[in-house]
Design an enzyme around this catalytic site. Structure first.
Site, PDB file in Angstrom:
ATOM      1  N   HIS A   1      -5.956  16.759  12.526  1.00 42.06           N
ATOM      2  CA  HIS A   1      -6.873  16.410  13.864  1.00 42.06           C
ATOM      3  C   HIS A   1      -6.983  14.744  13.938  1.00 42.06           C
ATOM      4  O   HIS A   1      -6.169  14.452  13.144  1.00 42.06           O
ATOM      5  CB  HIS A   1      -8.426  16.677  13.433  1.00 42.06           C
ATOM      6  CG  HIS A   1      -9.138  18.006  13.581  1.00 42.06           C
ATOM      7  ND1 HIS A   1     -10.069  18.208  12.623  1.00 42.06           N
ATOM      8  CD2 HIS A   1      -8.023  19.198  13.777  1.00 42.06           C
ATOM      9  CE1 HIS A   1      -9.807  19.759  12.840  1.00 42.06           C
ATOM     10  NE2 HIS A   1      -9.310  19.940  12.992  1.00 42.06           N
TER      11      HIS A   1
ATOM     12  N   HIS B   1      -6.843  32.279  13.224  1.00 43.73           N
ATOM     13  CA  HIS B   1      -7.408  30.955  13.602  1.00 43.73           C
ATOM     14  C   HIS B   1      -8.323  30.409  12.493  1.00 43.73           C
ATOM     15  O   HIS B   1      -9.102  29.532  12.105  1.00 43.73           O
ATOM     16  CB  HIS B   1      -7.264  30.662  15.133  1.00 43.73           C
ATOM     17  CG  HIS B   1      -7.911  28.635  15.337  1.00 43.73           C
ATOM     18  ND1 HIS B   1      -6.920  28.510  14.991  1.00 43.73           N
ATOM     19  CD2 HIS B   1      -8.612  28.431  15.567  1.00 43.73           C
ATOM     20  CE1 HIS B   1      -7.145  26.913  15.423  1.00 43.73           C
ATOM     21  NE2 HIS B   1      -8.225  26.916  15.898  1.00 43.73           N
TER      22      HIS B   1
ATOM     23  N   ARG C   1      -7.951  29.291   9.728  1.00 40.76           N
ATOM     24  CA  ARG C   1      -7.909  27.890   9.539  1.00 40.76           C
ATOM     25  C   ARG C   1      -9.547  26.832   9.213  1.00 40.76           C
ATOM     26  O   ARG C   1      -9.768  26.635   8.647  1.00 40.76           O
ATOM     27  CB  ARG C   1      -7.604  27.392  10.550  1.00 40.76           C
ATOM     28  CG  ARG C   1      -7.198  25.593  10.896  1.00 40.76           C
ATOM     29  CD  ARG C   1      -5.821  25.635  11.851  1.00 40.76           C
ATOM     30  NE  ARG C   1      -6.220  24.040  12.828  1.00 40.76           N
ATOM     31  CZ  ARG C   1      -5.882  23.079  12.091  1.00 40.76           C
ATOM     32  NH1 ARG C   1      -4.787  23.488  11.307  1.00 40.76           N
ATOM     33  NH2 ARG C   1      -6.061  21.972  12.984  1.00 40.76           N
TER      34      ARG C   1
ATOM     35  N   LYS D   1       0.443  20.238  16.053  1.00 38.21           N
ATOM     36  CA  LYS D   1       0.318  19.711  17.309  1.00 38.21           C
ATOM     37  C   LYS D   1       0.486  17.925  17.908  1.00 38.21           C
ATOM     38  O   LYS D   1      -0.416  17.186  16.935  1.00 38.21           O
ATOM     39  CB  LYS D   1      -1.159  20.486  17.687  1.00 38.21           C
ATOM     40  CG  LYS D   1      -1.653  20.963  18.830  1.00 38.21           C
ATOM     41  CD  LYS D   1      -3.106  21.213  19.386  1.00 38.21           C
ATOM     42  CE  LYS D   1      -3.713  21.363  20.443  1.00 38.21           C
ATOM     43  NZ  LYS D   1      -4.831  21.800  19.999  1.00 38.21           N
TER      44      LYS D   1
ATOM     45  N   TYR E   1     -17.248  20.795  11.479  1.00 36.87           N
ATOM     46  CA  TYR E   1     -17.880  21.610  10.226  1.00 36.87           C
ATOM     47  C   TYR E   1     -18.657  21.107  10.026  1.00 36.87           C
ATOM     48  O   TYR E   1     -19.312  22.261   8.717  1.00 36.87           O
ATOM     49  CB  TYR E   1     -16.385  21.208   9.445  1.00 36.87           C
ATOM     50  CG  TYR E   1     -15.198  21.659   9.964  1.00 36.87           C
ATOM     51  CD1 TYR E   1     -14.755  23.916  10.563  1.00 36.87           C
ATOM     52  CD2 TYR E   1     -14.323  21.091  10.422  1.00 36.87           C
ATOM     53  CE1 TYR E   1     -13.838  24.205  11.166  1.00 36.87           C
ATOM     54  CE2 TYR E   1     -13.054  21.817  11.204  1.00 36.87           C
ATOM     55  CZ  TYR E   1     -12.710  23.696  11.840  1.00 36.87           C
ATOM     56  OH  TYR E   1     -11.510  24.170  12.458  1.00 36.87           O
TER      57      TYR E   1
ATOM     58  N   ARG F   1      -2.096  25.868  11.234  1.00 43.27           N
ATOM     59  CA  ARG F   1      -2.179  26.977  12.570  1.00 43.27           C
ATOM     60  C   ARG F   1      -1.480  27.998  12.587  1.00 43.27           C
ATOM     61  O   ARG F   1      -0.332  28.563  12.092  1.00 43.27           O
ATOM     62  CB  ARG F   1      -2.700  25.567  13.904  1.00 43.27           C
ATOM     63  CG  ARG F   1      -3.035  24.862  14.332  1.00 43.27           C
ATOM     64  CD  ARG F   1      -2.587  24.662  15.558  1.00 43.27           C
ATOM     65  NE  ARG F   1      -3.253  22.890  15.670  1.00 43.27           N
ATOM     66  CZ  ARG F   1      -3.483  21.618  14.802  1.00 43.27           C
ATOM     67  NH1 ARG F   1      -2.205  21.585  14.448  1.00 43.27           N
ATOM     68  NH2 ARG F   1      -4.065  20.631  15.466  1.00 43.27           N
TER      69      ARG F   1
END
Length: 309
Positions: free
Chosen positions: A281, A255, A258, A187, A290, A164
């Protein structure tokens, strides 16, 4: 529950907004968005019930009252999208959580309300050629060479390592020199280990060798023109200029690099679980989006290339 004070609804809202800006320190625009959403809700509800609202009235609202408001926003003169309806409902829930904490006042109807289903947009990845062009362009402005190297290193981390933008800009002197892997806390406090390609390490080391500013051990390595920590807005602005010069779509953002990292790995037969770990994630379902991107890309290619399409 003790009898509630008959605080007028506008005063309850004012106290809530003061809480957001004072105690929670939310941005002014965020507080304004809450004010607009909740003022609309209170105004409609007062008219719907044909009375001036106070705190006890807000707590006594029924499921039908909440549904009436959401239906009004969905079908009114300026209908809102499902995503906007969800945002309105989220603001109302936050407002009611505040009332519960402050006055021990719970509304039992609100948890029963479900907003419309919102279809999450697919991640917008760039083609391999466009991603490479964006990463290596550096800048088309007349800037010092170290700025060019800085921009390339940041974007290389987004595309080559799937970071990120906040993670790339959060790297400190303690993370240097880059080896063949990087341990990162991303995150949600989730730790992950990311392989670092030689081309990425080379780009970062090249930037560090050219940067005229000192990089303390505990400070971010990426610096602005005057030596302060580099802002994400600067990189986003640089990418905006680059995509204009390169003729790339508006979806070409840091982004998006990414997203491109994940999409291109998947297209190269990358394992979904591995990609999940690389991206950090928490849920596999987030990474599975994806696969939809890859399927959509295949369908697009099929429709353009197949002789019977």
């Amino acid at each position: 529950m003790a009898a509630l004070q008959k605080i007028p609804a506008p005063e309850v809202l004012a106290l809530f907004l003061a809480h957001l800006s004072g105690e929670r320190r939310l941005a002014d625009k965020t507080v304004q968005a809450y004010q607009q959403d909740l003022s609309a809700f209170l105004g409609f509800t007062a008219e719907h019930l044909d009375k001036s609202l106070a705190l006890p009235d807000l707590i006594a609202l029924k499921a039908t009252d909440f549904r009436a408001y959401l239906a009004h926003r969905r079908r009114g003169d300026t209908p809102l999208s499902p995503a906007s309806i969800q945002r309105q409902l989220s603001a109302i829930r936050t407002f009611y959580r505040y009332m519960q904490r402050r006055w021990d006042a719970r509304n039992d109807a609100l948890p029963l309300i479900k907003g419309p289903r919102v279809k999450r947009p697919l991640p917008k990845a760039l083609s391999i050629d466009n991603a490479k062009a964006l990463v290596t362009a550096g800048s088309f402005d007349d800037v010092p060479g170290w700025i060019m190297a800085r921009n390339e290193a940041v974007l290389m981390l987004c595309y080559g390592a799937g970071l990120r933008i906040s993670e790339a800009l959060g790297l400190t002197g303690a993370d240097m020199p880059l080896g063949d892997r990087l341990q990162l806390t991303g995150k949600g406090g989730k730790d992950r280990v990311i392989p670092i390609l030689p081309v990425i390490a080379k780009a970062v080391n090249q930037y560090l060798s050219l940067c005229p500013h000192d990089v303390p051990h505990d400070q971010p390595i990426f610096r602005g023109l005057r030596g302060g920590p580099l802002s994400a807005r600067i990189i986003q602005g640089e990418v905006q200029k680059l995509r204009g010069a390169l003729g790339l779509p508006e979806s070409a953002t840091p982004h998006a690099l990414r997203h491109s990292f994940a999409t291109h790995l998947l297209a190269g037969n990358g394992d979904l679980r591995t990609i999940q770990q690389l991206l950090g994630h928490a849920s596999l379902s987030t990474t599975q989006r994806y696969t939809d991107v890859d399927a959509a890309s295949l369908m697009n290619i099929h429709q353009k290339a197949h002789p019977r399409a």
